[in-house]
Design a protein around this motif. Sequence first.
Motif, PDB file in Angstrom:
ATOM      1  N   LEU A 269     -15.977 -62.229  -5.841  1.00  0.00           N
ATOM      2  CA  LEU A 269     -15.049 -62.223  -6.940  1.00  0.00           C
ATOM      3  C   LEU A 269     -13.440 -61.550  -6.409  1.00  0.00           C
ATOM      4  O   LEU A 269     -13.408 -60.729  -5.633  1.00  0.00           O
ATOM      5  N   LEU A 270     -12.671 -62.485  -6.885  1.00  0.00           N
ATOM      6  CA  LEU A 270     -11.180 -62.090  -6.776  1.00  0.00           C
ATOM      7  C   LEU A 270     -10.787 -61.543  -8.076  1.00  0.00           C
ATOM      8  O   LEU A 270     -10.656 -62.500  -8.783  1.00  0.00           O
ATOM      9  N   VAL A 271     -10.436 -60.372  -8.185  1.00  0.00           N
ATOM     10  CA  VAL A 271     -10.065 -59.855  -9.648  1.00  0.00           C
ATOM     11  C   VAL A 271      -8.545 -59.360  -9.262  1.00  0.00           C
ATOM     12  O   VAL A 271      -8.096 -58.769  -8.535  1.00  0.00           O
ATOM     13  N   CYS A 272      -7.747 -59.360 -10.514  1.00  0.00           N
ATOM     14  CA  CYS A 272      -6.324 -58.834 -10.719  1.00  0.00           C
ATOM     15  C   CYS A 272      -6.165 -58.292 -12.005  1.00  0.00           C
ATOM     16  O   CYS A 272      -7.108 -58.609 -12.956  1.00  0.00           O
ATOM     17  N   TYR A 273      -4.990 -57.950 -12.264  1.00  0.00           N
ATOM     18  CA  TYR A 273      -4.726 -57.363 -13.716  1.00  0.00           C
ATOM     19  C   TYR A 273      -4.143 -58.526 -14.725  1.00  0.00           C
ATOM     20  O   TYR A 273      -4.603 -58.581 -15.740  1.00  0.00           O
ATOM     21  N   ASN A 274      -3.308 -58.977 -14.025  1.00  0.00           N
ATOM     22  CA  ASN A 274      -2.751 -60.168 -14.970  1.00  0.00           C
ATOM     23  C   ASN A 274      -3.369 -61.362 -15.220  1.00  0.00           C
ATOM     24  O   ASN A 274      -3.881 -62.158 -14.214  1.00  0.00           O
ATOM     25  N   LYS A 275      -3.583 -61.641 -16.314  1.00  0.00           N
ATOM     26  CA  LYS A 275      -4.374 -62.769 -17.118  1.00  0.00           C
ATOM     27  C   LYS A 275      -3.709 -64.118 -16.323  1.00  0.00           C
ATOM     28  O   LYS A 275      -4.393 -65.163 -15.900  1.00  0.00           O
ATOM     29  N   THR A 276      -2.619 -64.075 -16.478  1.00  0.00           N
ATOM     30  CA  THR A 276      -1.706 -65.392 -15.996  1.00  0.00           C
ATOM     31  C   THR A 276      -2.087 -65.753 -14.352  1.00  0.00           C
ATOM     32  O   THR A 276      -2.063 -66.802 -14.004  1.00  0.00           O
ATOM     33  N   LEU A 277      -1.754 -64.575 -13.737  1.00  0.00           N
ATOM     34  CA  LEU A 277      -1.876 -64.586 -12.469  1.00  0.00           C
ATOM     35  C   LEU A 277      -3.436 -65.145 -11.779  1.00  0.00           C
ATOM     36  O   LEU A 277      -3.501 -66.150 -11.275  1.00  0.00           O
ATOM     37  N   ASP A 344     -21.355 -60.429  -3.346  1.00  0.00           N
ATOM     38  CA  ASP A 344     -21.318 -60.115  -2.085  1.00  0.00           C
ATOM     39  C   ASP A 344     -20.055 -59.460  -1.399  1.00  0.00           C
ATOM     40  O   ASP A 344     -20.038 -58.683  -0.250  1.00  0.00           O
ATOM     41  N   ALA A 345     -18.956 -59.816  -2.171  1.00  0.00           N
ATOM     42  CA  ALA A 345     -17.646 -59.267  -1.805  1.00  0.00           C
ATOM     43  C   ALA A 345     -16.596 -59.398  -2.955  1.00  0.00           C
ATOM     44  O   ALA A 345     -16.692 -60.299  -3.875  1.00  0.00           O
ATOM     45  N   VAL A 346     -15.875 -58.201  -2.984  1.00  0.00           N
ATOM     46  CA  VAL A 346     -14.985 -57.922  -3.937  1.00  0.00           C
ATOM     47  C   VAL A 346     -13.329 -58.043  -3.686  1.00  0.00           C
ATOM     48  O   VAL A 346     -13.173 -57.168  -2.604  1.00  0.00           O
ATOM     49  N   ILE A 347     -12.567 -58.681  -4.151  1.00  0.00           N
ATOM     50  CA  ILE A 347     -11.217 -58.767  -3.508  1.00  0.00           C
ATOM     51  C   ILE A 347     -10.273 -58.335  -4.948  1.00  0.00           C
ATOM     52  O   ILE A 347     -10.513 -59.010  -5.612  1.00  0.00           O
ATOM     53  N   VAL A 348      -9.491 -57.369  -4.642  1.00  0.00           N
ATOM     54  CA  VAL A 348      -8.602 -56.927  -5.811  1.00  0.00           C
ATOM     55  C   VAL A 348      -7.159 -57.121  -5.333  1.00  0.00           C
ATOM     56  O   VAL A 348      -6.657 -56.758  -4.282  1.00  0.00           O
ATOM     57  N   ASP A 349      -6.357 -57.867  -6.335  1.00  0.00           N
ATOM     58  CA  ASP A 349      -5.048 -58.086  -6.110  1.00  0.00           C
ATOM     59  C   ASP A 349      -4.631 -57.235  -7.048  1.00  0.00           C
ATOM     60  O   ASP A 349      -5.048 -57.088  -8.121  1.00  0.00           O
ATOM     61  N   GLU A 350      -3.084 -56.808  -6.932  1.00  0.00           N
ATOM     62  CA  GLU A 350      -2.297 -56.078  -7.788  1.00  0.00           C
ATOM     63  C   GLU A 350      -3.158 -54.638  -8.169  1.00  0.00           C
ATOM     64  O   GLU A 350      -3.190 -54.022  -9.177  1.00  0.00           O
ATOM     65  N   GLY A 351      -3.603 -54.008  -6.991  1.00  0.00           N
ATOM     66  CA  GLY A 351      -4.242 -52.943  -7.019  1.00  0.00           C
ATOM     67  C   GLY A 351      -3.711 -51.641  -7.554  1.00  0.00           C
ATOM     68  O   GLY A 351      -4.335 -50.724  -8.176  1.00  0.00           O
ATOM     69  N   GLN A 352      -2.364 -51.728  -7.556  1.00  0.00           N
ATOM     70  CA  GLN A 352      -1.478 -50.632  -8.320  1.00  0.00           C
ATOM     71  C   GLN A 352      -1.739 -50.409  -9.530  1.00  0.00           C
ATOM     72  O   GLN A 352      -1.503 -49.411 -10.360  1.00  0.00           O
ATOM     73  N   ASP A 353      -2.353 -51.466 -10.308  1.00  0.00           N
ATOM     74  CA  ASP A 353      -2.083 -51.702 -11.567  1.00  0.00           C
ATOM     75  C   ASP A 353      -3.464 -51.266 -12.216  1.00  0.00           C
ATOM     76  O   ASP A 353      -3.796 -51.145 -13.429  1.00  0.00           O
ATOM     77  N   PHE A 354      -4.297 -50.825 -11.363  1.00  0.00           N
ATOM     78  CA  PHE A 354      -5.802 -50.652 -11.967  1.00  0.00           C
ATOM     79  C   PHE A 354      -6.006 -48.894 -12.144  1.00  0.00           C
ATOM     80  O   PHE A 354      -5.652 -48.129 -11.250  1.00  0.00           O
TER      81      PHE A 354
END
Length: 558
Positions: A269-277, A344-354
């Motif tokens: 799973l690759l998750v971020c805050y911004n829907k557009t990103l 099995d793995a979680v990657i977060v981009d933009e973590g400062q916004d969580f």
Amino acid sequence: MARLIPKVEIEEIGVKSERDTARFLVDQLPNDCIIYHSYPWLKTDRNDRGNTTIKEGETDFVIILPSHGMLVLEVKGGEITYDEHSRTWSRVLGGGRLKGIQDPFEQVRRNTHYLKDKIMLRGYPGAKNLPFTFGYAVVFPDCEYSGPTPVGSEPAIIFSASDLPYLDRRIATALNQWSRLDRPRPLSSNDISNISKAISPSFNLLPVLFRKLEEQEEKLFRLTKEQQNLLAFLGQKQRACIEGVAGSGKTMLAQAQAEKFADQGMRTLLVCYNKTLAKWINDSIALEYKDKIVVKHFHGLCADWVRKAGMAFSPPTQNADQFWKDEAADLLMDAIDMVTEKFDAVIVDEGQDFYPNWWMPLEMINSKEDKGAMYVFYDPRQNLYIGEKGALPALGEPLNLPTNCRNTRLIADKCSDILDVDILTRDDAPVGTKPVVLSLELDSDIRRSVERYISEWVKQGKLKTSQVAILSPNRKIRSSLNDLLSVKGIQIIEDIDDWRSGKGVLFSTVKNFKGLESDAVIIVDVPTEEDSTFFKQSDFYVACSRAKHLLVVIHKAV
């Protein structure tokens, strides 16, 4: 001593007959005389089939004698013969062999009329004839002649070996003969300028903007040493936090690590805050990874999992902040307990916004929970949303990406100034163009400036519309560009998919464009002083760091 163009040493002229002629011309003609040597020309013409073709020629000498006019010279060196019965010309080679050559008088006549037409077109458009005397002559520096002159010639335009010491006089006499007046009219300074512009025009090569950006992009694309080391290191760790400045390649590395996990057979799973990103990343994932990597923005993940659990996911239409901050994450945790699907793995981009309470469900959605593979990429300076100091999961001491590799040095310097911190750039990073900063009060002036730069970049610089973005703190309807629909046929659009497909220049809010980038960015409606409720320094930093190569900032003066 006359001026020779091109400026070369006479002894460097390769053909002896032309070298000897040039020496006499330069020595004898006055200082204000200009001599063009070995003047090449190309002319488009139509052949018998009606196709456009290019014809070429070369003129040995063009003499611009201000006191008399212009004389074109053809030089024929060596032993030359003429057969009056066949009207053919030949050069005598070793052993008495003959080699046919062009009729020198026809050749010089053709060259002269080409030059006349070129000067008329460029120097005297619309005129019926040149306002000064012009003509031609042939030089035989290694021969003398006797008898009647050949067809198409006159004694005044034949210069033989014995004439070389008196070329200045012979040229003046020839031009007197060519003149239709009692005597040639001297050339004016305007005449000389027009001739020069016509047969020796100024030719400037200006760098095309899109090629300049391509060159800079090639340098920026290379991985930094820190990125290379980090990619190798991440292969040995299951859990890590990576802090990086804007432009340090965090999103690229997040995607690369997701693909590494996928290659190991791990559902990621690759998750971020911004829907557009999230959509941007998902669109760039290779087809071979589509079934192995799931890309979501956090609230999209909440909605999907809650609905998979058969629960209702109904955000309120008003005052929804509390729902998106707390209730959505709580619903996600409930859904995770009811849905067997895990990662099995979680990657977060933009973590400062969580928000702090979002990390628990992201640990729970991992098949090994807080022992499973997890990476968080973040930049505390880009906190645009949560309005409080961010919290990160316990993943050990953060690794650091201190080097900006997205922006040119001058744009990175602008970002440094905004935060009052030093942002490192690579040693070989391109310097780029200095960001433009304007302060304008009227919306009409802001629109004109935006129109100017879009026209300059796209129409003149040949950038694609998908390389240009306009950012604002406000939605377009509330911005100074609310009624700007197009610029010289270039559409201003708000849909990122349409922008990426080249349908126009993008207008976006800074927040919606967060995590994305563009080669050229115009930021409008920037407050002249920080307004913490409207546009913080972090917003300004994020906005400027989106520009890779070109940046224009337009402050809204009040």
